[in-house]
Design a protein around this motif. Structure first.
Motif, PDB file in Angstrom:
ATOM      1  N   TRP A 131       0.816  -1.223   0.000  1.00  0.00           N
ATOM      2  CA  TRP A 131       0.000   0.000   0.000  1.00  0.00           C
ATOM      3  C   TRP A 131       0.841   1.259   0.000  1.00  0.00           C
ATOM      4  N   TYR A 132       1.977   1.222   0.690  1.00  0.00           N
ATOM      5  CA  TYR A 132       2.729   2.477   0.838  1.00  0.00           C
ATOM      6  C   TYR A 132       3.482   2.845  -0.424  1.00  0.00           C
ATOM      7  N   LEU A 133       3.466   1.983  -1.435  1.00  0.00           N
ATOM      8  CA  LEU A 133       4.110   2.341  -2.697  1.00  0.00           C
ATOM      9  C   LEU A 133       3.103   2.705  -3.774  1.00  0.00           C
ATOM     10  N   ARG A 134       1.819   2.809  -3.383  1.00  0.00           N
ATOM     11  CA  ARG A 134       0.842   3.271  -4.373  1.00  0.00           C
ATOM     12  C   ARG A 134       1.197   4.699  -4.781  1.00  0.00           C
ATOM     13  N   ALA A 135       0.882   5.011  -6.016  1.00  0.00           N
ATOM     14  CA  ALA A 135       1.299   6.307  -6.561  1.00  0.00           C
ATOM     15  C   ALA A 135       0.859   7.506  -5.712  1.00  0.00           C
ATOM     16  N   PRO A 136      -0.406   7.601  -5.277  1.00  0.00           N
ATOM     17  CA  PRO A 136      -0.784   8.807  -4.538  1.00  0.00           C
ATOM     18  C   PRO A 136       0.013   8.980  -3.244  1.00  0.00           C
ATOM     19  N   ILE A 137       0.258   7.854  -2.547  1.00  0.00           N
ATOM     20  CA  ILE A 137       0.968   7.966  -1.273  1.00  0.00           C
ATOM     21  C   ILE A 137       2.419   8.361  -1.511  1.00  0.00           C
ATOM     22  N   SER A 138       3.054   7.720  -2.507  1.00  0.00           N
ATOM     23  CA  SER A 138       4.431   8.095  -2.829  1.00  0.00           C
ATOM     24  C   SER A 138       4.497   9.558  -3.239  1.00  0.00           C
ATOM     25  N   LEU A 139       3.542   9.977  -4.046  1.00  0.00           N
ATOM     26  CA  LEU A 139       3.514  11.359  -4.505  1.00  0.00           C
ATOM     27  C   LEU A 139       3.413  12.313  -3.334  1.00  0.00           C
ATOM     28  N   PHE A 140       2.569  11.957  -2.380  1.00  0.00           N
ATOM     29  CA  PHE A 140       2.390  12.827  -1.229  1.00  0.00           C
ATOM     30  C   PHE A 140       3.702  12.949  -0.456  1.00  0.00           C
ATOM     31  N   ILE A 141       4.355  11.800  -0.233  1.00  0.00           N
ATOM     32  CA  ILE A 141       5.605  11.826   0.545  1.00  0.00           C
ATOM     33  C   ILE A 141       6.681  12.615  -0.193  1.00  0.00           C
ATOM     34  N   THR A 142       6.870  12.292  -1.473  1.00  0.00           N
ATOM     35  CA  THR A 142       7.948  12.966  -2.209  1.00  0.00           C
ATOM     36  C   THR A 142       7.631  14.441  -2.435  1.00  0.00           C
ATOM     37  N   GLY A 143       6.364  14.810  -2.349  1.00  0.00           N
ATOM     38  CA  GLY A 143       6.020  16.216  -2.511  1.00  0.00           C
ATOM     39  C   GLY A 143       6.136  16.975  -1.206  1.00  0.00           C
ATOM     40  N   ALA A 144       5.659  16.360  -0.114  1.00  0.00           N
ATOM     41  CA  ALA A 144       5.567  17.083   1.150  1.00  0.00           C
ATOM     42  C   ALA A 144       6.939  17.333   1.769  1.00  0.00           C
ATOM     43  N   VAL A 145       7.836  16.365   1.681  1.00  0.00           N
ATOM     44  CA  VAL A 145       9.119  16.530   2.379  1.00  0.00           C
ATOM     45  C   VAL A 145       9.932  17.691   1.793  1.00  0.00           C
ATOM     46  N   PRO A 146      10.168  17.734   0.461  1.00  0.00           N
ATOM     47  CA  PRO A 146      10.903  18.903  -0.057  1.00  0.00           C
ATOM     48  C   PRO A 146      10.156  20.214   0.174  1.00  0.00           C
ATOM     49  N   PHE A 147       8.849  20.185   0.135  1.00  0.00           N
ATOM     50  CA  PHE A 147       8.099  21.420   0.369  1.00  0.00           C
ATOM     51  C   PHE A 147       8.356  21.921   1.794  1.00  0.00           C
ATOM     52  N   GLY A 148       8.448  20.959   2.736  1.00  0.00           N
ATOM     53  CA  GLY A 148       8.762  21.331   4.108  1.00  0.00           C
ATOM     54  C   GLY A 148      10.095  22.050   4.212  1.00  0.00           C
ATOM     55  N   VAL A 149      10.989  21.742   3.292  1.00  0.00           N
ATOM     56  CA  VAL A 149      12.299  22.383   3.313  1.00  0.00           C
ATOM     57  C   VAL A 149      12.204  23.843   2.866  1.00  0.00           C
ATOM     58  N   ILE A 150      11.305  24.136   1.948  1.00  0.00           N
ATOM     59  CA  ILE A 150      11.370  25.470   1.328  1.00  0.00           C
ATOM     60  C   ILE A 150      10.244  26.425   1.691  1.00  0.00           C
ATOM     61  N   PHE A 151       9.231  25.976   2.430  1.00  0.00           N
ATOM     62  CA  PHE A 151       8.056  26.854   2.454  1.00  0.00           C
ATOM     63  C   PHE A 151       8.295  28.180   3.153  1.00  0.00           C
ATOM     64  N   VAL A 152       9.219  28.228   4.116  1.00  0.00           N
ATOM     65  CA  VAL A 152       9.473  29.510   4.781  1.00  0.00           C
ATOM     66  C   VAL A 152      10.106  30.493   3.791  1.00  0.00           C
ATOM     67  N   GLU A 153      11.113  29.999   3.063  1.00  0.00           N
ATOM     68  CA  GLU A 153      11.777  30.851   2.087  1.00  0.00           C
ATOM     69  C   GLU A 153      10.803  31.250   0.980  1.00  0.00           C
ATOM     70  N   MET A 154       9.910  30.331   0.659  1.00  0.00           N
ATOM     71  CA  MET A 154       8.958  30.600  -0.426  1.00  0.00           C
ATOM     72  C   MET A 154       8.042  31.761  -0.081  1.00  0.00           C
ATOM     73  N   PHE A 155       7.714  31.889   1.211  1.00  0.00           N
ATOM     74  CA  PHE A 155       6.868  32.998   1.625  1.00  0.00           C
ATOM     75  C   PHE A 155       7.526  34.330   1.267  1.00  0.00           C
ATOM     76  N   PHE A 156       8.823  34.442   1.543  1.00  0.00           N
ATOM     77  CA  PHE A 156       9.522  35.695   1.248  1.00  0.00           C
ATOM     78  C   PHE A 156       9.615  35.936  -0.256  1.00  0.00           C
ATOM     79  N   MET A 157       9.767  34.840  -1.007  1.00  0.00           N
ATOM     80  CA  MET A 157       9.847  35.018  -2.452  1.00  0.00           C
ATOM     81  C   MET A 157       8.522  35.483  -3.015  1.00  0.00           C
ATOM     82  N   LEU A 158       7.438  34.875  -2.552  1.00  0.00           N
ATOM     83  CA  LEU A 158       6.112  35.296  -3.024  1.00  0.00           C
ATOM     84  C   LEU A 158       5.885  36.760  -2.685  1.00  0.00           C
ATOM     85  N   LYS A 159       6.281  37.126  -1.475  1.00  0.00           N
ATOM     86  CA  LYS A 159       6.097  38.500  -1.037  1.00  0.00           C
ATOM     87  C   LYS A 159       6.866  39.451  -1.956  1.00  0.00           C
TER      88      LYS A 159
END
Ligand SMILES: *[C@@H]1O[C@H](CO)[C@@H](O)[C@H](O)[C@H]1NC(C)=O
Ligand SMILES: *[C@@H]1O[C@H](CO)[C@@H](O)[C@H](O)[C@H]1NC(C)=O
Length: 634
Positions: A487-515
């Motif tokens: 189950w943990y290798l189904r596409a949606p779950i993998s997508l969520f994991i691979t998407g959420a972790v890098p996003f966690g790395v950048i979202f603070v910096e992204m706020f300043f860029m958007l601003k």
């Protein structure tokens, strides 16, 4: 078949060449490099640029506003490509400034404002539009004092007026007190000549005064009556615009560091917090990758040679069974190769631009420089796009390299082009200065067809001449069956994991860029951006490699597309976060700005997807080749 007469082709190439060279040269146009000296009594031009709002993404040219005083003849300043695309429209104004001379009260003009224009003024004031004026390349600033009132900082722009939301009355700022800060520069070679100065600060203190007859605020009155606008809808009103100028000697700043006041906003601790957070995520993942590598290189190899595999060990060595399938060309490889090429191109462009900016080459004093340089780099990096696209195409046994090169050169840029052109059709109708002028549009298309696309084909030509990248194992004729996946290798779950972790790395910096992008603030933390970018790349690579490794262990050999999509999957989060920003930080009520924001956010997310999809793809490819080399089957 119809053929163009040769002179048409020749003329066309000439037009393309001239336009493109002009654009390339123009993009590197830097307004002034050293300090400009003004002698006492010399007139100092004041330029008006545009009005911008932190609540909605549509800027307007200052002199397109019908309620301000305009000179009879508009003298536009030549702009570089980046400035045009940012919506800058710099025009010389009719404010008369004289170096070193105070002016207490000058009347600019008395403007008769029609009811419709007054309503527009009220609308802009309600949306907190800020005007940008320029003296000696410095934007006129509103002054703030932070930290025990000792440090003076500047926020570029000053409000067009202010709005009382309880009474629903807008007041127009029709008087400005201009403070020009200067540093005296003694002329040692010619003693006795009038004193010289260089301008180190430009502060604007706007005021709303109702004083139509005299024209200037009666400064002896405690609080002069203010000038409301947009309340009487049935008749025109006359508003007098006036200004005063004060030249203040300021020896605390020199010409070299005069931009510091615009840039010292003191958010540094937040950036460091974000970096510590990102490093933590990245190290955690690196640990997992290290464990996997150790297993692959030591225990697994030893076990495999023993040949008495227990059933439960299959779980970790399952990937070795895939040696006949792991390099099987993907379906739709003819699409994946161009996408990869474009990803590499965007990545090199973004990386180089950020590095240049971090080195301080693209300082905010070079207005529009960042965008111009990014565009030129994008065009030049077309060569890497063609090259990598052709190499991957060859790996997947494609034969029509030219067709692949053309798809690379036209598919993704075409999507961007059509989207931007579509949005511009709407922005044109709204009169905003962020609409790309027709001439600029023509130059952009000429550059695309005339330089970018040929470079892609050239890169593809070289890529095609290279040896095919070799694989350590041969691919079988018949594809292997893929067993049911956990189950943990189904596409949606993998997508969520691979998407959420890098996003966690950048979202603070992204706020300043958007601003900085949408609220027109200076973004200057490029050093932080380089750090966060590097951590992001490492994180994306690690998480994708881990997920693909688990997938190979459970005997799923379809990894080409997956590594690409997993690597870029944070794009979904980035788009959602942009929309969250849109709803929480901006207050857009009209269709056109909302459309512009959504489309540009989609394009940015798509660009991110291509960049990091390619990074993840090539790293995973390298990783898989390495582990299969290590086991040396047969
Ligand atoms: C202009 O006004 C400022 C502030 O009042 C004053 O310090 C300065 O000496 C004045 N300059 C001239 C040339 O009068
Ligand atoms: C300014 O206000 C003062 C105090 O109300 C008044 O005496 C003076 O006449 C006013 N000056 C002008 C020019 O309106």
């Amino acid at each position: 078949m119809f053929r163009w007469p040769p002179w048409v082709a020749r003329m066309w190439s000439l037009v393309v060449l001239v336009l493109s060279l002009g654009q390339l040269a123009g993009s590197f146009y830097v307004p002034s490099v050293g300090p400009q000296y003004f002698t006492q009594g010399q007139s100092v031009p004041l330029y008006v640029n545009k009005v911008t709002s932190d609540q909605t993404p549509l800027p307007y040219a200052y002199y397109d506003l019908e309620f301000v005083c305009r000179p009879d003849q508009l003298k536009r300043v030549w702009l570089n490509l980046g400035e045009v695309l940012r919506g800058d429209r710099i025009t010389e104004s009719n404010y008369q400034l004289t170096a070193g001379e105070n002016q207490t009260c000058e009347v600019l003009c008395t403007k008769v404002i029609q009811p419709d224009d007054a309503l527009q003024a009220k609308e802009l004031i309600k949306k907190n539009y800020q005007a940008e004026w320029i003296v000696d390349n410095l934007p006129g600033a509103t002054t703030y004092r932070v930290r025990d009132h000792s440090v003076k900082t500047y926020e570029p722009g000053f409000p067009l007026g202010f709005y009382n939301k309880f009474t629903d009355v807008a007041y127009l700022h029709n008087h400005v007190a201009l403070h020009i800060l200067y540093e005296p520069v003694p002329d040692t070679q010619h003693p006795g000549t009038p004193s010289r100065m260089s301008i180190v600060g430009f502060e604007v203190y706007p005021l709303s005064v109702q004083n139509n007859q005299v024209g200037c605020p009666n400064l002896t009155v405690e609080s002069p009556p203010r000038q409301p606008i947009g309340n009487v809808v049935d008749r025109e009103i006359a508003v007098t615009y006036s200004y005063s100028v004060t030249w203040v000697q300021d020896t605390t700043v020199s010409w070299r560091n005069r931009w510091d006041r615009y840039l010292s906003m003191g958010y540094t601790s937040v950036h460091w917090y974000s970096i510590v957070n990102s490093v933590f995520v990245s190290i955690l993942l690196a640990g997992i990758v290290a464990v996997i590598m150790l297993r692959v290189l030591n225990r697994d190899l030893a076990m495999y040679s023993e040949e008495d595999l227990r059933e439960d060990q299959l779980e970790t060595i399952g990937w070795k069974l895939l040696h006949g399938d792991v390099f099987r060309p993907p379906s739709l490889g003819g699409l994946l190769a161009p996408l990869l090429g474009n990803g590499v191109q965007l990545l090199f462009m973004a990386g180089t631009t950020t590095l240049l900016a971090a080195l301080g080459i693209l300082s905010p004093s070079y207005r529009g420089g960042l965008l111009s340089v990014a565009l030129v780099l994008y065009v030049l990096m077309g060569i890497t796009s063609g090259y990598w696209s052709a190499r991957m195409y060859k790996v997947w046994r494609g034969t029509a390299w030219l067709k692949n090169a053309l798809i690379t050169g036209f598919l993704v840029p075409g999507i961007f082009f059509i989207a931007v052109a579509g949005v511009n059709l709407f922005i044109w109708s709204s009169n905003s200065s962020s609409a790309i002028p027709f001439g600029t549009f023509f130059v952009l298309s000429a550059t695309w067809f005339g330089i970018s696309a040929p470079l892609v084909v050239l890169g593809a030509f070289f890529g095609n001449r290279q040896e095919t990248i070799s694989h350590p194992v041969r691919t079988n004729q018949i594809p292997r069956q893929i067993p049911p996946q956990p189950w943990y290798l189904r596409a949606p779950i993998s997508l969520f994991i691979t998407g959420a972790v890098p996003f966690g790395v950048i979202f603070v910096e992204m706020f300043f860029m958007l601003k900085s992008i949408w609220q027109d603030k200076y973004y200057y933390m490029f050093g932080f951006m380089v750090l966060v970018g590097l951590i992001l790349i490492i994180t994306v690579i690690e998480i994708t490699v881990v997920i693909i490794y688990f997938q190979l262990c459970s005997e799923n050999h379809r990894w080409w597309w997956r590594s690409f999509i997993f690597g870029g999957s944070s794009a979904i989060f980035i788009f959602l976060y942009s929309m969250f920003y849109f709803f929480t930080r901006l207050s857009v009520t009209h269709f056109v700005p909302a459309l512009a924001f959504t489309v540009y956010s989609l394009l940015a997310a798509f660009a991110y997807f291509l960049c990091f999809g390619s990074v993840a793809f090539f790293s995973t490819y390298w990783f898989i080749r390495k582990i299969f080399q290590a086991v040396k089957l047969d």
